[in-house]
Design an enzyme around this catalytic site. Structure first.
Site, PDB file in Angstrom:
ATOM      1  N   LYS A  36       0.814  -1.228   0.000  1.00 55.51           N
ATOM      2  CA  LYS A  36       0.000   0.000   0.000  1.00 55.51           C
ATOM      3  C   LYS A  36       0.850   1.283   0.000  1.00 55.51           C
ATOM      4  O   LYS A  36       0.426   2.302  -0.522  1.00 55.51           O
ATOM      5  CB  LYS A  36      -0.950   0.011   1.196  1.00 55.51           C
ATOM      6  CG  LYS A  36      -2.105  -0.958   1.057  1.00 55.51           C
ATOM      7  CD  LYS A  36      -3.081  -0.814   2.207  1.00 55.51           C
ATOM      8  CE  LYS A  36      -4.229  -1.793   2.060  1.00 55.51           C
ATOM      9  NZ  LYS A  36      -5.223  -1.679   3.125  1.00 55.51           N
ATOM     10  N   ASP A  48     -10.140   3.068   1.761  1.00 53.61           N
ATOM     11  CA  ASP A  48     -10.386   2.433   3.073  1.00 53.61           C
ATOM     12  C   ASP A  48     -11.057   3.430   4.015  1.00 53.61           C
ATOM     13  O   ASP A  48     -12.050   3.118   4.674  1.00 53.61           O
ATOM     14  CB  ASP A  48      -9.060   1.982   3.714  1.00 53.61           C
ATOM     15  CG  ASP A  48      -8.558   0.660   3.146  1.00 53.61           C
ATOM     16  OD1 ASP A  48      -9.378  -0.109   2.610  1.00 53.61           O
ATOM     17  OD2 ASP A  48      -7.346   0.399   3.239  1.00 53.61           O
TER      18      ASP A  48
HETATM   19  P1  NDP Z   1      -0.862  -2.969   9.979  1.00 51.47           P
HETATM   20  O1  NDP Z   1       0.005  -4.155  10.029  1.00 51.47           O
HETATM   21  O2  NDP Z   1      -0.476  -1.789   9.150  1.00 51.47           O
HETATM   22  O3  NDP Z   1      -1.115  -2.424  11.492  1.00 51.47           O
HETATM   23  C1  NDP Z   1      -1.419  -3.315  12.543  1.00 51.47           C
HETATM   24  C2  NDP Z   1      -1.846  -2.538  13.770  1.00 51.47           C
HETATM   25  O4  NDP Z   1      -2.271  -3.471  14.773  1.00 51.47           O
HETATM   26  C3  NDP Z   1      -0.716  -1.706  14.401  1.00 51.47           C
HETATM   27  O5  NDP Z   1      -1.264  -0.557  14.990  1.00 51.47           O
HETATM   28  C4  NDP Z   1      -0.184  -2.680  15.460  1.00 51.47           C
HETATM   29  O6  NDP Z   1       0.473  -2.050  16.542  1.00 51.47           O
HETATM   30  C5  NDP Z   1      -1.483  -3.272  15.955  1.00 51.47           C
HETATM   31  N1  NDP Z   1      -1.313  -4.534  16.640  1.00 51.47           N
HETATM   32  C6  NDP Z   1      -1.026  -5.740  16.081  1.00 51.47           C
HETATM   33  N2  NDP Z   1      -0.946  -6.684  17.040  1.00 51.47           N
HETATM   34  C7  NDP Z   1      -1.182  -6.062  18.216  1.00 51.47           C
HETATM   35  C8  NDP Z   1      -1.249  -6.497  19.563  1.00 51.47           C
HETATM   36  N3  NDP Z   1      -1.064  -7.790  19.902  1.00 51.47           N
HETATM   37  N4  NDP Z   1      -1.529  -5.601  20.535  1.00 51.47           N
HETATM   38  C9  NDP Z   1      -1.732  -4.294  20.213  1.00 51.47           C
HETATM   39  N5  NDP Z   1      -1.676  -3.813  18.957  1.00 51.47           N
HETATM   40  C10 NDP Z   1      -1.412  -4.689  17.962  1.00 51.47           C
HETATM   41  O7  NDP Z   1      -2.297  -3.514   9.532  1.00 51.47           O
HETATM   42  P2  NDP Z   1      -3.491  -2.703   8.830  1.00 51.47           P
HETATM   43  O8  NDP Z   1      -3.652  -1.409   9.527  1.00 51.47           O
HETATM   44  O9  NDP Z   1      -3.327  -2.736   7.356  1.00 51.47           O
HETATM   45  O10 NDP Z   1      -4.729  -3.654   9.162  1.00 51.47           O
HETATM   46  C11 NDP Z   1      -5.290  -3.670  10.452  1.00 51.47           C
HETATM   47  C12 NDP Z   1      -6.592  -4.461  10.403  1.00 51.47           C
HETATM   48  O11 NDP Z   1      -7.511  -3.745   9.581  1.00 51.47           O
HETATM   49  C13 NDP Z   1      -6.459  -5.859   9.798  1.00 51.47           C
HETATM   50  O12 NDP Z   1      -7.222  -6.728  10.583  1.00 51.47           O
HETATM   51  C14 NDP Z   1      -7.081  -5.702   8.429  1.00 51.47           C
HETATM   52  O13 NDP Z   1      -7.665  -6.897   7.976  1.00 51.47           O
HETATM   53  C15 NDP Z   1      -8.158  -4.668   8.732  1.00 51.47           C
HETATM   54  N6  NDP Z   1      -8.610  -3.930   7.553  1.00 51.47           N
HETATM   55  C16 NDP Z   1      -9.956  -3.899   7.331  1.00 51.47           C
HETATM   56  C17 NDP Z   1     -10.452  -3.225   6.262  1.00 51.47           C
HETATM   57  C18 NDP Z   1     -11.921  -3.222   6.047  1.00 51.47           C
HETATM   58  O14 NDP Z   1     -12.340  -2.788   4.970  1.00 51.47           O
HETATM   59  N7  NDP Z   1     -12.723  -3.641   7.013  1.00 51.47           N
HETATM   60  C19 NDP Z   1      -9.594  -2.513   5.308  1.00 51.47           C
HETATM   61  C20 NDP Z   1      -8.186  -2.547   5.656  1.00 51.47           C
HETATM   62  C21 NDP Z   1      -7.729  -3.262   6.745  1.00 51.47           C
HETATM   63  P3  NDP Z   1       2.074  -1.767  16.470  1.00 51.47           P
HETATM   64  O15 NDP Z   1       2.208  -0.563  15.577  1.00 51.47           O
HETATM   65  O16 NDP Z   1       2.464  -1.533  17.857  1.00 51.47           O
HETATM   66  O17 NDP Z   1       2.693  -2.999  15.863  1.00 51.47           O
END
Ligand code: NDP
Length: 295
Positions: free
Chosen positions: A83, A119
């Site tokens: 992305k 999004d």
């Molecule tokens: P990224 O990998 O860019 O970001 C992941 C986020 O989750 C970060 O903020 C990360 O924190 C946090 N995170 C992961 N594991 C943990 C944990 N155990 N405890 C606390 N925080 C955690 O992913 P995306 O932002 O691209 O996607 C996030 C979600 O959004 C996914 O589930 C994806 O499927 C969903 N999504 C849904 C869409 C929809 O249309 N409904 C569209 C796009 C995405 P840290 O920075 O500290 O690692």
């Protein structure tokens, strides 16, 4: 009698213009249901088009984008991990893509590829079906790609305050630093600690981390502190399972809940309109997704 989708597709091959072509690029992409949702609306609209799901590794991203142009695709979706990296190969950007620093949708126009981010727009539609975002006080939990797109769109649409809570607080700080000069919304970054308290006063609380994805029992350790008379909206970006732990616990405290499937459908529907000028069939798209999750 109106011509069926199948007949229109066959006629396109024999007499032109050829079917419109679209794809989703990412790695991994197996399990990404976008194709099924898009095909459902093409069929329902009797719009002769094909949609492919393509695994594209980092090292082939440049050629893949070149291919989208060379093969005359009308548009594409971009998913993780491309992305941000895909921006290098595009010709121009919408304001949402530029400010959020990420592209999930490519629009081909007059031989140029325009990067957009639908999004955040999809999320906005799912919230504005309940209440206008203008003036809202919002807590966004997470600072990844989805959170970035959501924060950008909420700020562009006049949310008054957005607090971004993330485990890695520096990522939340980076969103604030990048966006604050361009919007009047007051942005703030805070650390997401274990047992994080959701204080009263928020109109909207967004779970925008990947916690809970494909994990019905997974959820962040959160405590809701809103007062009895308050009824915040609690929205989850996770779409599988549709009813997440976060939404369960928010619902138990009296919050109005919004699932991630709505955002997924709406961001796809916005893409369809950008690509074709047509209004997508959101009911067919949602039901294609629900079917896909039972496979
Ligand atoms: P990224 O990998 O860019 O970001 C992941 C986020 O989750 C970060 O903020 C990360 O924190 C946090 N995170 C992961 N594991 C943990 C944990 N155990 N405890 C606390 N925080 C955690 O992913 P995306 O932002 O691209 O996607 C996030 C979600 O959004 C996914 O589930 C994806 O499927 C969903 N999504 C849904 C869409 C929809 O249309 N409904 C569209 C796009 C995405 P840290 O920075 O500290 O690692």
């Amino acid at each position: 009698m109106e011509k069926s989708y199948d007949l229109l597709c066959r006629e396109a091959v024999m007499h032109g213009p050829l079917e419109a072509l679209f794809c989703c690029i990412g790695d991994p992409v197996v399990g990404n249901p976008t194709q099924l949702m898009m095909e459902a609306t093409f069929r329902s609209l009797a719009f002769p088009a094909r949609y492919l799901t393509c695994t594209v590794s980092d090292r082939h991203l440049r050629e893949a984008v070149g291919g989208i142009k060379a093969f005359g695709f009308s548009g594409a979706n971009v998913t993780a991990p491309h992305k941000v990296a895909v921006m290098e190969y595009l010709d121009d950007f919408t304001e949402s893509a530029r400010l959020s620093g990420a592209v999930n949708c490519i629009i081909a126009r007059d031989g140029r590829l325009i990067g957009d981010n639908t999004d955040g727009k999809g999320f906005l539609i799912s919230i504005e079906q309940l209440a206008p975002v203008k003036g809202m006080r919002v807590l966004v939990i997470g600072a990844g790609g989805a959170a970035r797109a959501i924060v950008t769109e909420l700020a562009l649409h006049g949310a008054s305050v957005i607090v971004i809570a993330n485990r890695t607080v520096q990522k939340a700080v980076r969103i604030v630093d990048r966006l604050q000069p361009h919007v009047s919304t007051h942005l703030q970054a805070v650390a997401l600690n274990k047992g994080f308290s959701i204080e009263s006063g928020f109109d909207l609380v967004v779970q925008a981390t990947s916690v809970g994805l494909f994990d019905p029992d997974g959820g962040l350790d959160l405590t809701w502190k809103h007062k009895h008379r308050e009824q915040p909206i609690a929205a989850d970006v996770v779409f599988n399972p549709v009813r997440t732990k976060f939404l369960e616990s928010a619902g138990d405290t009296g919050a109005i809940t919004v699932d991630g499937l709505g955002m997924l459908v709406h961001q796809g529907a916005v893409a369809i309109t950008q690509w074709t000028g047509k209004e997508a069939d959101r009911t067919a798209m949602r039901s294609a997704l629900e079917d896909a999750f039972t496979l």
